[in-house]
Motif scaffolding. Structure first.
Motif: not given
Length: 163
Positions: A101-102, A104-106, A108-109, A138
């Motif tokens: 999850a972390v 995947s979130d990263l 997109v940034k 991160r």
């Protein structure tokens, strides 16, 4: 390459260098030009090569005594900050699901090019390497966000000044 190094962003080094003057009373006294040159070399070896120009710009034109204080502050930040960062990394133990999850979130940034490179690294990595990769990305994303915020502040200031 720059992702794995995990060095502090230039903005942080600038702030630490600027604050160095305020901390001068807590630091060893200025020991002369040779000691200053040696300190520059040491700080240069500790920090990310890409951050050196920002630091040099911040200290350019300052008297040697002020450069000394600022460089000592940057040196202390780099040494202590990295140890603290390592401790935080060791404490971060996400489950496999949380790590995905972390990750995947990263992704997109970051830019599509960076994301493609990161995906390749991820596919080649095992569990612990993936955790380290997510940690480094991160930090990279945090650096990008900080730079974007600094640029936005500069733009707002320029817009206000031009009115």
């Amino acid at each position: 390459e720059g992702l794995a190094e995990g060095a502090p962003p230039g903005q942080q080094l600038r702030r630490v260098a600027a604050a160095g003057e305020e901390l001068a009373g807590e630091q060893p006294p200025y020991l002369g030009e040779q000691a200053l040159a040696e300190l520059w070399v040491e700080v240069g070896e500790l920090c990310n090569e890409a951050d050196l120009p920002a630091l040099e710009d911040e200290l350019d034109g300052l008297p040697p005594e002020e450069q000394w204080g600022s460089l000592l502050a940057v040196r202390r930040y780099l040494l202590d900050g990295e140890a603290e960062e390592q401790r935080s990394f060791e404490l971060w133990q996400p489950s496999g699901e949380e790590l995905l999850a972390v990750w995947s979130d990263l992704l997109v940034k970051v830019s599509a090019e960076d994301a493609a490179e990161m995906r390749t690294l991820w596919e080649k990595a095992d569990g612990d390497e993936r955790r380290a990769l997510a940690w480094d990305v991160r930090r990279y994303v945090a650096d990008l966000e900080e730079e974007e915020e600094a640029m936005a502040v500069e733009r707002r200031g320029a817009e206000e000044w031009s009115r």
